[in-house]
Design an enzyme around this catalytic site. Structure first.
Site, PDB file in Angstrom:
ATOM      1  N   GLY A 483     -52.483  14.420  11.951  1.00  0.00           N
ATOM      2  CA  GLY A 483     -53.668  14.571  11.123  1.00  0.00           C
ATOM      3  C   GLY A 483     -54.299  13.263  10.732  1.00  0.00           C
ATOM      4  CD  GLU A 735     -45.042   4.943   5.440  1.00  0.00           C
ATOM      5  OE1 GLU A 735     -44.683   5.412   4.356  1.00  0.00           O
ATOM      6  OE2 GLU A 735     -44.523   5.245   6.527  1.00  0.00           O
TER       7      GLU A 735
END
Length: 768
Positions: A483, A735
């Site tokens: 995604g 992240e």
């Protein structure tokens, strides 16, 4: 005037680029129209379905297992237990020579033992003609246990924690000077304790596996973010050649680290398919996911900071206790960011773990840094309060010019600029310093900040590129798409590298039969694949130039590649628009339908040599540079003084992540990380019964992730400054968005209310 108009600038300055454009994801239509196939949607003839039976004790031995009622259910094909399951090869130990060893979710040989190691461990698998029959029959399996003493209470065992020893993946700690002595002597200091609960990933797509055997050849459709390593792991566990295992995962509905390892559902689906001789599909229920897929460790942290009267840090101490399971799990690097963010004169970092009779923990978005930056950045805010300094000013006074622990250079660090941009966009200057001093009607208003930090990693990747006579380009690489827009971004990179329109590029991915790519995790994938892709495109251009040189008719005859640029579907001399040739003309004259270029080898000595070369360069870079994505979070909250209700009303994130390849996909990634951080701070926690080790809230009705009403408008801003040591100047950013989020929110709550919450989540009872 005429001369000025007729003199064209070098085409390299006017070249139409794809990189930097907010191009829509190429898989968007397939996903929004429902034509994209996920792991539980591939059709197979004679498909059977499987369901798990879970242990109800934390530790013990199975003394009896009654499968008669389950076997009698219409449509049941098999009930597998430790009494009849085929033997598995043991899971590999962590090894630098076999990086796929990192994806062992647990060291357990499922259904090959009568031992129970955690509450929820699979102790049987039911295979049936339909999913309903399998799940109904699973409820009828009766298991009797001889329970053994179990250690499951993290808080009670914290005192028994032992220091972590560093390995190739992470460090156990670091030290500079005598931080404890400096803390004791500091004119101003804080010495604080923070805790974070366990968390689970809760991807929108459940963990699912469809497995089919053809003799000793295995095809697996798996919801994984580590295609090649899953293939290698399954080959080892089932004792078949790696080349005989194919893993297919073109679409994965979210992972966040939870799909980075091989868990029971995958292995037992493959086992069930082998036993029954039928294709088998296993789609885990949410409860089964909680019981068989590891989550983030809980933590207890100490952060102690000392400073002089001007706010210069003289001591920084950050220690942590985290959890691992007796059959797997790795220590989270909770203190990792604390060695890089502040120029403290002395530093002490130490990570500790306790081993419990629970399911092993695993990677979860920004493992270590997510929960570590909560404690560090909240403590920095408290120190700012003790000093009477603005929280941003304190951070800027301690912003290092070089890495604080070892003096290494930063490859590129612009955290000051990120704070300046974010403060301007957020309106930080409107903040009054006194807690409780800002209101909007009856609501208390608070503003908080925190730093974001995450060091991306690069791994080896293999890529092939084909340029065809019709002008199209095919990029082939077995990377994962969860995604984040990986295929779109790599298509943009290839388009610019070869000077062709983005629409001419097609990217094949998500299949282990394609050239090997690293796992999608640790912010590794984009830069790792881009490095190989750029090299492959360079080889392709050299091949095209060599073809052109063979013809006396080509305007490229006698040209050198370093004097050419790729644009307009061909190679042209820099600064001379008319000197060059289209790729289609070169191929047509040579009578070639296409030209291929490859970087890396998937097999044999070539693969080993490529891995060695890459690791050598990677380690050399690590010795020279500290590379990290950084940023600044700005959070505004509103708190009801009577009920303690907290609403996050506004968010601005400002990031230094190098070159932004696609602002649309990058913004989505960073915004998603912030939403996940809001959940971590405000509502999420996995509740474990400290007596039995049972997860008490294994569903989305009881584990509370943020919903739309919980998420404010989130602005994302970038510096977009290239990192000179990285391909195209990009850094991984999947992240960094979650790091610092919980601290910014906690700091804003304190500014609104005057109350400090050091134990996540921030719930009503902690503010009343």
């Amino acid at each position: 005037m005429t001369q000025t108009q007729t003199e064209s600038p070098p085409r390299s300055e006017a070249k139409e680029l794809s990189v930097g454009k907010p191009i829509d994801r190429v898989d968007g239509t397939a996903k929004t129209t429902g034509t994209a196939l996920f792991s539980a949607e591939y059709p197979y003839p004679d498909l059977a379905h499987a369901a798990l039976v879970h242990a109800t004790v934390a530790r013990g031995r199975i003394t009896a297992i009654d499968t008669a009622d389950a076997s009698a259910v219409e449509g049941v094909l098999a009930v597998l237990t430790h009494e009849n399951a085929p033997a598995l090869k043991p899971a590999p130990s962590l090894s630098p020579l076999n990086l796929s060893s990192m994806v062992s979710g647990a060291s357990l040989n499922y259904l090959n033992t009568d031992e129970v190691h955690w509450n929820g461990q699979p102790v049987a698998v039911v295979v049936a003609e339909t999913l309903d029959a399998a799940r109904h029959a699973a409820l009828l399996v009766r298991v009797t246990y001889d329970p053994l003493p179990a250690t499951v209470d993290f808080a009670a065992e914290e005192k028994n924690a032992t220091p972590v020893k560093g390995d190739l993946v992470s460090s156990g700690g670091a030290k500079k000077g005598d931080a404890e002595a400096a803390l004791a002597a500091a004119p101003v200091s804080v010495d604080l304790r923070f805790t974070t609960p366990p968390y689970h990933h809760n991807a929108i797509e459940p963990h699912a596996t469809t497995a089919a055997w053809d003799g000793d050849r295995l095809t697996v459709h798996d919801a994984t973010q580590s295609i090649d390593w899953v293939r290698r792991h399954l080959a080892l566990r089932f004792d078949v050649p790696v080349a005989g295992v194919r893993v297919i995962a073109p679409h994965v509905g979210g992972g966040f680290g939870g799909k980075g390892s091989v868990w029971a559902g995958t292995i037992l689906a493959v086992m069930a398919a082998r036993v029954t001789g039928r294709p088998v599909r296993m789609v885990l229920t949410r409860e089964s996911i909680y019981h068989t897929v590891g989550g983030r460790t809980p933590s207890a942290q100490r952060v102690a900071l000392g400073a002089d009267a001007d706010g210069r840090m003289t001591a920084l101490i950050h220690t942590s206790v985290a959890r691992v399971g007796r059959v797997g799990g790795r220590p989270e690097p909770v203190t990792a960011a604390s060695g890089h963010l502040y120029d403290a004169a002395t530093i002490l970092l130490q990570q500790n773990t306790v081993e419990l009779d629970l399911l092993s923990n695993t990677f979860m978005r920004a493992p270590g840094e997510s929960i570590g930056t909560f404690a560090l950045e909240a403590a920095v805010d408290e120190l700012a309060g003790e000093l009477g300094l603005d929280p941003i000013e304190l951070r800027m006074r301690n912003e290092p010019a070089k890495n604080p622990i070892d003096g290494k250079d930063f490859s590129n660090r612009m955290l000051r600029e990120a704070y300046a941009l974010g403060a301007e966009k957020f309106g930080w200057s409107r903040r009054t310093p006194q807690p409780g001093s800002m209101r909007d009607g009856r609501w208390l208003v608070g503003m908080g900040v925190a730093s974001a930090y995450h060091p991306p990693v690069q791994l080896n990747a293999n890529v092939t590129v084909r340029l065809s006579i019709d002008g199209t380009v095919m990029v082939r690489c077995g990377f994962q798409e969860m995604g984040m827009g990986g295929a779109t971004v790599q298509g943009q990179i290839a388009a610019d590298a070869l000077g062709v329109p983005f629409a001419s590029v097609k990217v094949e991915y998500g299949d282990s039969e394609l050239p090997i790519a690293p796992m999608a995790g640790g912010a590794t994938q984009t830069a790792s694949v881009a490095t190989a892709l750029l090299a492959a495109c360079d080889k392709l251009k050299r091949s095209m130039l060599a073809l052109a040189r063979r013809s006396g008719e080509s305007p490229l005859r006698g040209q050198r590649l370093d004097r050419l640029e790729a644009r307009d579907g061909g190679l042209y001399q820099i600064g001379k628009p008319g000197v060059g040739e289209k790729y289609t003309d070169i191929l047509g004259r040579a009578g070639r339908p296409s030209v291929d270029a490859a970087v890396g080898s998937d097999t044999g000595l070539g693969a080993v040599a490529g891995q060695v070369r890459f690791m050598t360069k990677f380690l050399r870079d690590r010795r020279r540079w500290v590379k990290a994505a950084t940023g600044a979070h700005f959070c505004e909250v509103r708190v009801d003084p009577d009920t303690g209700e907290v609403r996050v009303s506004r968010w601005v994130g400002s990031f230094d992540v190098g070159t932004v390849i696609n602002p649309k996909t990058a913004t989505s990634q960073l915004r998603g990380g912030i939403v996940m951080g809001i959940g971590m701070a405000m509502s999420e926690q996995t509740l474990i019964d400290p007596r039995t080790g049972r997860i008490m809230n294994p569903s989305l009705s009881e584990y509370h992730v943020p919903v739309h009403a919980d998420v404010p408008p989130i602005e994302i801003h970038y510096l977009n400054e290239p990192d000179p040591t990285m391909p195209l100047g990009l850094r991984g950013l999947g992240e960094v968005g979650i790091t610092g989020v919980a601290a910014a929110l906690a700091n804003a709550v304190h500014h609104a209310t005057g109350r400090r919450v050091r134990d996540l989540p921030i719930t009503l009872d902690k503010l009343l």
